[in-house]
Design a protein around this motif. Structure first.
Motif, PDB file in Angstrom:
ATOM      1  N   THR A 243     -22.661 -13.687 -59.732  1.00  0.00           N
ATOM      2  CA  THR A 243     -21.696 -14.462 -59.022  1.00  0.00           C
ATOM      3  C   THR A 243     -21.479 -13.696 -57.664  1.00  0.00           C
ATOM      4  OG1 THR A 243     -20.399 -15.009 -60.848  1.00  0.00           O
ATOM      5  CG2 THR A 243     -19.330 -15.282 -58.817  1.00  0.00           C
TER       6      THR A 243
ATOM      7  N   ASN B 176     -32.204 -27.378 -62.766  1.00  0.00           N
ATOM      8  CA  ASN B 176     -31.718 -26.128 -62.314  1.00  0.00           C
ATOM      9  C   ASN B 176     -32.185 -25.627 -60.909  1.00  0.00           C
ATOM     10  OD1 ASN B 176     -33.966 -24.846 -63.083  1.00  0.00           O
ATOM     11  ND2 ASN B 176     -33.150 -24.417 -65.138  1.00  0.00           N
TER      12      ASN B 176
ATOM     13  N   HIS C 117     -24.788 -24.676 -59.066  1.00  0.00           N
ATOM     14  CA  HIS C 117     -25.487 -23.562 -59.978  1.00  0.00           C
ATOM     15  C   HIS C 117     -27.062 -24.030 -59.648  1.00  0.00           C
ATOM     16  CE1 HIS C 117     -21.411 -22.801 -61.031  1.00  0.00           C
ATOM     17  NE2 HIS C 117     -21.207 -24.041 -61.647  1.00  0.00           N
TER      18      HIS C 117
ATOM     19  N   ASN D 225     -29.192 -16.776 -55.752  1.00  0.00           N
ATOM     20  CA  ASN D 225     -29.624 -17.851 -56.000  1.00  0.00           C
ATOM     21  C   ASN D 225     -30.904 -18.677 -55.150  1.00  0.00           C
ATOM     22  OD1 ASN D 225     -27.877 -18.946 -53.914  1.00  0.00           O
ATOM     23  ND2 ASN D 225     -28.045 -20.921 -55.008  1.00  0.00           N
TER      24      ASN D 225
END
Length: 726
Positions: free
Chosen positions: A6, A90, A125, A193
């Motif tokens: 995170t 994803n 995500h 990410n």
């Protein structure tokens, strides 16, 4: 490696408009500081061992693909996220062709839309593969600096349009492309990410402009040092081509020495120009990679390759990449063995390291003559075939089908139907569910191959620049035919470069080098030592003919392999189209085509002879020669599949190669992991297939429902993944 943790989503250079302002002054003289080149090394600059022990840099199995939300109203984005999340995706590859949006003018950068796209994907995500957008020029750049666009083989200088449209040796292009890559890395490189950088897109095509001509002469000076050495290497006495000044040298085009795109008066010049253009495009990638690394030292960097694409020396390119990625787009009639070979080639570029399947289509292409839709289950089967051969990601082009432009009929997960229960979405959801459950167990596998097949781009260029003996001799097809013979027996194969040492070659029981027409320095010595130490070498017609300058090695074919193979070929007969010559190979009646060498034994044992009534009837067609502790096979004609099967059966028996019998186009491929192995049994056909799986009776399945039975019936395009001890 960056882990998914995170992290607050914050952009650098906080300002309400989220725009960068930039202006610069360029030095566009010949001595531009941007005009630098990779040193020439003949493609033989591998340091250390070839075989790589490496893990994929990703913390989870990436399942996603190219996503272009900038083509859609923001109101569509939320629906896309819901559908893509529902099918277990994803990852999204973004920003591939957004340069014009990111930089509306020379002095202005606008990242606002990309900021919102990244924020949307982060909220949902998704991992991000972030492209640098440099594969298509913005209109202002081509208009203000016309020298940035390419000049084609016919001498036509391009205006703005298309893609892959930049001259790789344009100082202006090199400046602005690297500048953009650096700004992207500064803005987004810190995000957890953003798991991979995707530089440009499908590099390819050559330029023949004045910039390239000047840079080519610089490259030649670095390589040869003097015109005397260049004239000797290029055999310039032919047709009075001797050069007395560097400025006399121009690129080989239709207006100069080109006889056609694949034929040049001086073939050595043509091969050097291919080397130079491959190096030039590679330098573009290095420019952008360097700019990224100024701000992001860790995130893996790739560019998407295209299998056996002719223009670029991918073994050399792979050294500049952290991970190999490639785009797999077989036609409706591409042999399954050829798809497998291309996967193995991509795995082989970095010595066995897992690769990314960056693009495939979930349904159909749009740019081939006949764009058949994949049949039910075929997308899943092809995805598992990629994984079986080394892929640690499954990605598609594209996630949402566009409404306009030349690719509007290219397939996508979300189609023009704009419905969340199409056949493709149902199949994607099923595959995504399997990958979500098993993905980590599929990653970081290794292939234990005892057969290596040499693939070399400079040999590719040399064979297809040859003016004779037959236009039907195509490099990739000749390599594929040998690969396919091992594929039919489910024998694992590595695709390897020419420049392995004898120690590195010793990893293989058999090394096959079809049509190894160009023998570069050190290759013959390494192969001699490999065979001396006990290896088995197989080579063919059109091997051992030229040196690294594409000049014939005198003394009879196969040149430096003549003593090793124990045979001398004095002539090469080119057979007319659609004709063949009978060959008696042991007890088997097979045939040859395209070419037939007229050969004489010099110590080798004759294994197969030509039949028929021609003057070379009863002369050797296939031979084997003992050498030290090993042996060398020589094949003098293009054997049909039956003939290649006889040869491979013999090699399997002699070397005790692991193999597995399956019905036609059903493959068994194995990847090895720490503590276990996975056997991928894949039916690549539209028909049920019955397979004898008694070897695996009782073993559990990773993909499948029950323990393996002695006999397995695979539905059309079905997949069984068997878990075994390592």
């Amino acid at each position: 490696m960056k882990l998914l943790v995170t992290k607050q989503f914050v952009f650098p250079n906080d300002d309400s408009a989220r725009k960068f302002q930039h202006s610069s002054t360029l030095n566009l003289n010949n001595g531009s500081p941007f005009m630098t080149h990779l040193p020439y090394n003949g493609g033989n600059n591998r340091k250390g061992g070839f075989f790589v022990t490496s893990h994929t840099p990703f913390s989870r199995f990436l399942f996603g693909g190219d996503y272009n939300p900038e083509q859609w109203p923001r109101s569509v984005w939320a629906d896309d996220m819901q559908i893509l999340t529902d099918v277990h995706m994803n990852e999204a590859t973004i920003n591939v062709f957004s340069w014009a949006q990111l930089q509306p003018s020379e002095a202005e950068y606008d990242f606002s839309t990309l900021d919102d796209i990244v924020a949307t994907l982060t909220k949902n995500h998704f991992d991000i593969v972030l492209a640098t957008s440099t594969a298509a020029l913005p209109a202002w750049l081509a208009t203000r600096y016309p020298e940035v666009t390419r000049t084609d083989y016919d001498g036509r200088h391009a205006q703005f349009g298309g893609r892959h449209n930049a001259c790789p040796n344009s100082p202006v292009f090199r400046h602005y492309s690297a500048l953009l890559a650096g700004k992207l890395a500064e803005r987004y490189g810190h995000l957890a990410n953003v798991v991979c950088w995707h530089i440009s897109n499908e590099y390819g095509s050559y330029c023949y402009c004045a910039n390239c001509a000047r840079a080519f002469r610089v490259w030649l000076r670095q390589k040869y040092g003097s015109l005397t050495a260049l004239n000797d290497a290029w055999y310039t006495h032919f047709w009075g081509h001797t050069f007395y000044d560097w400025e006399e040298i121009v690129p080989p085009t239709a207006l100069s020495d080109g006889i056609g795109p694949d034929h040049i008066v001086l073939s050595a010049m043509g091969i050097d120009y291919r080397r130079f253009q491959s190096d030039s495009l590679l330098q573009n990638l290095v420019d952008e990679k360097t700019a990224i690394r100024d701000f992001d030292p860790d995130t893996p960097i790739t560019t998407n390759m295209m299998g056996t694409f002719k223009d670029l020396d991918y073994f050399k390119w792979a050294k500049a990449l952290d991970i190999v990625s490639w785009d797999s787009y077989p036609a409706y009639d591409t042999p399954h063995s050829e798809v497998a070979m291309r996967h193995d080639l991509m795995r082989g570029l970095k010595g066995g390291q897992p690769f990314m399947l960056m693009e495939q289509t979930p349904s159909q292409q749009n740019w081939q003559p006949y764009n058949a839709t994949k049949r039910p289950g075929q997308m899943r089967a092809m995805s598992y075939q990629a994984i079986a051969h080394g892929a640690d990601t499954i990605q598609y082009f594209q996630l949402h089908q566009g409404r306009g432009g030349t690719e509007k009929f290219h397939g996508a997960i979300i189609s023009h139907a704009d419905h969340d229960e199409t056949r493709i979405i149902r199949e994607t959801r099923a595959l995504g569910s399997e990958l979500a459950a098993t993905g980590p167990q599929l990653m970081n596998g290794r292939t234990h191959a005892k057969v290596g097949i040499i693939f070399d781009w400079e040999n590719y260029w040399s064979l297809e620049y040859s003016s004779g003996p037959s236009v039907e001799l195509k490099y990739v097809d000749q390599i594929r035919r040998y690969y396919a013979a091992f594929y039919r027996q489910n024998v694992a194969v590595d695709m390897i470069p020419t420049n392995l040492s004898a120690t590195e070659m010793a990893h293989y029981d058999v090394i096959v080098a079809p049509v190894l027409i160009m023998v570069k320095p050190g290759v013959s010595a390494a192969l001699h030592q490999y065979v001396e130490n006990g290896g088995t070498f197989v080579t063919t017609y059109m091997s051992g003919i030229n040196d690294e300058n594409d000049q014939v090695i005198m003394g009879g074919y196969p040149g430096p392999f003549r003593d090793l193979c124990g045979i001398w070929a004095e002539e090469i007969d080119a057979l007319p189209p659609h004709t063949s010559i009978p060959v008696q190979f042991g007890d088997s009646h097979v045939s040859g085509s395209i070419v037939a060498n007229v050969s004489h034994l010099e110590g080798a044992q004759n294994l197969a002879s030509y039949g028929g009534a021609d003057f070379y009837a009863d002369t050797p067609a296939v031979t084997v020669n003992p050498w030290g502790n090993g042996q060398a096979y020589y094949v003098g004609t293009v054997l049909d599949d039956a003939g290649l099967d006889v040869l491979v059966d013999r090699l399997i028996q002699e070397k005790q190669l692991a193999h597995f019998e399956t019905p036609t186009d059903v493959e068994l491929t194995t990847r090895y992991y720490d503590g276990y192995a996975l056997h991928f049994l894949i039916n690549n056909t539209a028909h049920p297939a019955t397979v004898d799986t008694s070897r695996f009776t009782g073993l559990p399945t990773l993909i499948g429902t029950n323990a393996v039975q002695a006999e397995t019936i695979l539905a059309p395009y079905d997949v069984l993944v068997i878990k075994d001890k390592e």
